[in-house]
Scaffold this motif. Structure first.
Motif, PDB file in Angstrom:
ATOM      1  N   ALA A  66      85.280 -29.585 -10.202  1.00  0.00           N
ATOM      2  CA  ALA A  66      84.229 -28.728  -9.646  1.00  0.00           C
ATOM      3  C   ALA A  66      84.278 -28.730  -8.119  1.00  0.00           C
ATOM      4  O   ALA A  66      84.191 -27.685  -7.469  1.00  0.00           O
ATOM      5  CB  ALA A  66      82.855 -29.181 -10.131  1.00  0.00           C
ATOM      6  N   GLN A  67      84.448 -29.916  -7.529  1.00  0.00           N
ATOM      7  CA  GLN A  67      84.509 -29.994  -6.075  1.00  0.00           C
ATOM      8  C   GLN A  67      85.802 -29.376  -5.531  1.00  0.00           C
ATOM      9  O   GLN A  67      85.828 -28.834  -4.428  1.00  0.00           O
ATOM     10  CB  GLN A  67      84.376 -31.447  -5.621  1.00  0.00           C
ATOM     11  N   ASN A 118      87.192 -26.711  -6.828  1.00  0.00           N
ATOM     12  CA  ASN A 118      86.879 -25.271  -6.792  1.00  0.00           C
ATOM     13  C   ASN A 118      86.026 -24.935  -5.574  1.00  0.00           C
ATOM     14  O   ASN A 118      86.228 -23.907  -4.915  1.00  0.00           O
ATOM     15  CB  ASN A 118      86.150 -24.862  -8.070  1.00  0.00           C
ATOM     16  N   ARG A 119      85.087 -25.817  -5.300  1.00  0.00           N
ATOM     17  CA  ARG A 119      84.212 -25.565  -4.151  1.00  0.00           C
ATOM     18  C   ARG A 119      84.995 -25.605  -2.848  1.00  0.00           C
ATOM     19  O   ARG A 119      84.812 -24.762  -1.964  1.00  0.00           O
ATOM     20  CB  ARG A 119      83.089 -26.600  -4.140  1.00  0.00           C
ATOM     21  N   ALA A 162      80.960 -21.482  -4.815  1.00  0.00           N
ATOM     22  CA  ALA A 162      81.035 -22.088  -6.144  1.00  0.00           C
ATOM     23  C   ALA A 162      79.654 -22.622  -6.513  1.00  0.00           C
ATOM     24  O   ALA A 162      79.102 -23.476  -5.798  1.00  0.00           O
ATOM     25  CB  ALA A 162      82.071 -23.205  -6.165  1.00  0.00           C
ATOM     26  N   PHE A 180      77.226 -24.582  -9.305  1.00  0.00           N
ATOM     27  CA  PHE A 180      77.382 -25.585 -10.358  1.00  0.00           C
ATOM     28  C   PHE A 180      76.253 -25.478 -11.375  1.00  0.00           C
ATOM     29  O   PHE A 180      75.110 -25.128 -11.057  1.00  0.00           O
ATOM     30  CB  PHE A 180      77.373 -27.006  -9.780  1.00  0.00           C
ATOM     31  N   THR A 221      81.546 -24.740 -13.244  1.00  0.00           N
ATOM     32  CA  THR A 221      81.592 -24.039 -11.962  1.00  0.00           C
ATOM     33  C   THR A 221      81.658 -22.539 -12.199  1.00  0.00           C
ATOM     34  O   THR A 221      82.455 -22.079 -13.014  1.00  0.00           O
ATOM     35  CB  THR A 221      82.825 -24.458 -11.140  1.00  0.00           C
ATOM     36  N   SER A 246      81.489 -31.588   0.046  1.00  0.00           N
ATOM     37  CA  SER A 246      82.360 -31.580  -1.127  1.00  0.00           C
ATOM     38  C   SER A 246      83.350 -32.740  -1.080  1.00  0.00           C
ATOM     39  O   SER A 246      83.660 -33.353  -2.114  1.00  0.00           O
ATOM     40  CB  SER A 246      83.122 -30.255  -1.211  1.00  0.00           C
TER      41      SER A 246
END
Length: 418
Positions: A16-17, A19-20, A41, A43, A63, A392
Motif C-alpha cells: 500500500a505504501q 503505491n502511495r 492513493a 486506503f 489501495t 509513507s
C-alpha cells in the motif's frame, strides 16, 4: 492468532505504501506539466470475518488510486496567442492520429508544420466547428460528430464580394437641367465607386447623374417625372464597358433640399453578388457638387494571425486588418470528472463511472471561459507531496518491522519442535 496473517498484513501494508510512494513520484515529476491532475492513493481496511474476541486474525489494507481531475490548477499567462486555458468547468476536445476523441485541460497548442492543425505537447489536435460557411454550429449534445481539426492554414486567401454601397454629399442646386434619358452621353455629373466581385477583382461602377426638366409631350423626356420638375434628378449605373446595370432611378428633392424616403438602385455586379446602391443621404443645396461613396467588400487578403475569443470563437486575422470567425471551440463536461480514465499524453477518456460527455460552448450552461495566452498549470502542491513521501517512508519502515517480527515469531514457533 495466525502468524501467517501477520506476514501477509505486513506485506499488504508495504504494498500500500509502495503505491502511495508511486503516486507521489508521478505527481512530483509532473508538477510542471501543463494541465496535469494530481493522483493520490486512498486506503481502506480489509477485515477478516468471524474473528473472535479471544483469537484475532489480522486483515490487510486495500489501495484505491484517485485522481483530482475536477480540481483546477492555477492559470499563468504566456506570450503565445495559441496557448489556451479554461477558467472554470470543462475540457477541450482533442483527437489523436487515429481520429479517436479525448478530453484534456492541456491547452499548450502550437501550429503543426506538416498538417497546419493546432496540436498540444501530447500531439493531440484541437477540435472545433467550422464557421467558414457562415452557419452557426449546431452540435450534438453527447457526441463529437461534426467537429473538425482547427486548421488556420486551410483558410488561405479570402475575398469578400461587395453587396452594398452608400453615396452621400451634395448635388449643386445650380446645376443646369438637361432633357432626355440619363446615359454616358447625356449627364450632368459623373461619379465612380470601386466594388469587388466574387473572386476579389475590383469592378469600378460609374454613376451618371442628371438634373431633369422635361416638358409635357417632349419625346426625349425622362419617364415618370414628378410635377416638381426643378428638383428632379435621375441616376443610372454602368459597368466599365458602358453596359447599363440598372435603368434610370428617379428621385425628387423637397423644398429643403433633402430627399424623402429611401432611394436605392438595385443591380448585380458583373461576376459578383446582388448589389444595393443607397442614394438616400444626398442633398440638393446651393454650393459645390461634392459626393462621397463607401462600399463593402475586400480584395483577396492572406491570413496573418489568429485570435481567440473568450466564447471559444477562433478568428483569422487578415493582412487588410479584417478578421473572420473561422472556428468555434466547444467545451465538454462529464458528471464525474474524477472518474475519467487517464491516458498517455495528459488526456482522458469517458467511463461508465464518469458518465457520457456533454458538449456545449464557453460561458454557457455552467461551462467556463476560454483564455488566450494563458495555460492551466498542474494542481500538484509539491510541499504536500514531499510531506506525504516522508510519511509513507516512515509507515513503510514500520510495516517492514511488523513483517520481520512476525517472521521471528514464526521461527521461534518452528524451533519448539526441536
Amino acid at each position: 492468532m495466525s502468524l501467517i496473517s501477520v506476514l501477509r498484513t505486513g506485506v499488504s501494508g508495504m504494498n500500500a505504501q509502495s503505491n502511495r510512494i508511486s503516486t507521489v513520484a508521478e505527481n512530483v515529476q509532473n508538477s510542471s506539466t501543463t494541465g496535469y491532475k494530481r493522483t493520490s492513493a486512498e486506503f481502506s481496511s480489509l477485515l477478516i470475518e468471524n474473528n473472535s474476541t479471544t483469537n484475532y486474525t489480522s486483515g490487510a489494507v486495500e489501495t484505491k488510486v484517485r485522481r483530482a481531475i475536477g480540481a483546477e490548477g492555477p492559470i499563468t499567462f504566456t506570450t503565445s496567442k495559441t496557448d489556451l486555458a479554461i477558467q472554470g468547468n470543462g475540457f477541450f476536445v482533442v483527437q489523436d492520429e487515429n481520429q479517436a476523441p479525448y478530453l484534456t485541460r492541456a491547452g499548450n497548442f502550437v501550429v503543426d508544420g506538416p498538417t497546419g492543425n493546432l496540436i498540444n505537447s501530447g500531439g493531440f489536435s484541437l477540435m472545433g466547428y467550422s464557421l467558414v460557411d457562415g452557419a452557426e454550429p449546431n452540435p450534438a449534445l453527447n457526441s463529437t460528430d461534426g467537429m473538425v481539426p482547427v486548421n488556420m492554414a486551410s483558410l488561405g486567401l479570402r475575398a469578400t464580394p461587395s453587396t452594398k454601397a452608400t453615396v452621400t454629399g451634395n448635388l449643386s442646386a445650380d446645376t443646369t437641367p438637361l432633357s432626355g434619358i440619363v446615359s454616358p452621353e447625356n449627364f450632368s455629373k459623373k461619379s465612380s465607386i470601386v466594388t469587388y466581385d466574387k473572386l476579389g477583382n475590383s469592378v469600378t461602377l460609374d454613376i451618371y447623374l442628371k438634373r431633369s426638366v422635361p416638358t409635357a409631350g417632349d419625346a426625349t423626356a425622362d419617364p415618370v417625372i414628378p410635377a416638381v420638375l426643378d428638383n428632379t434628378w435621375t441616376a443610372a449605373v454602368y459597368d466599365p464597358d458602358d453596359v447599363a446595370l440598372t435603368g434610370p432611378v428617379t428621385f425628387v428633392f423637397g423644398a429643403d433640399g433633402k430627399l424623402s424616403g429611401t432611394t436605392k438602385a438595385n443591380l448585380t455586379i458583373p461576376g459578383g453578388e446582388a448589389f444595393s446602391l443607397d442614394l438616400s443621404s444626398m442633398t440638393q443645396l446651393a454650393g459645390a457638387y461634392d459626393l462621397k461613396g463607401t462600399a463593402n467588400g475586400k480584395a483577396p487578403s492572406a491570413v496573418t494571425g489568429t485570435e481567440f475569443g473568450s466564447d471559444g470563437v477562433v478568428y483569422a486575422t487578415y493582412a487588410d486588418g479584417t478578421r473572420l470567425g473561422a472556428f468555434k471551440i466547444p467545451l465538454a463536461e462529464v458528471k464525474s470528472p474524477d472518474n475519467l480514465n487517464p491516458r498517455a499524453g495528459n488526456v482522458f477518456q469517458t467511463t461508465l463511472e464518469s458518465g457520457d460527455l456533454q458538449i456545449g460552448f464557453a460561458g454557457l450552461g455552467g461551462l467556463g471561459n476560454v483564455k488566450s495566452s494563458a495555460l492551466e498549470q498542474s494542481n500538484v502542491d509539491v510541499s504536500s507531496e514531499l510531506t506525504t513521501m516522508i510519511e509513507s517512508q516512515t509507515v513503510y519502515t514500520a510495516n517492514s518491522k511488523v513483517f520481520m517480527t512476525g517472521n521471528e515469531l514464526l521461527e521461534t514457533l518452528m524451533n519448539l519442535k526441536r
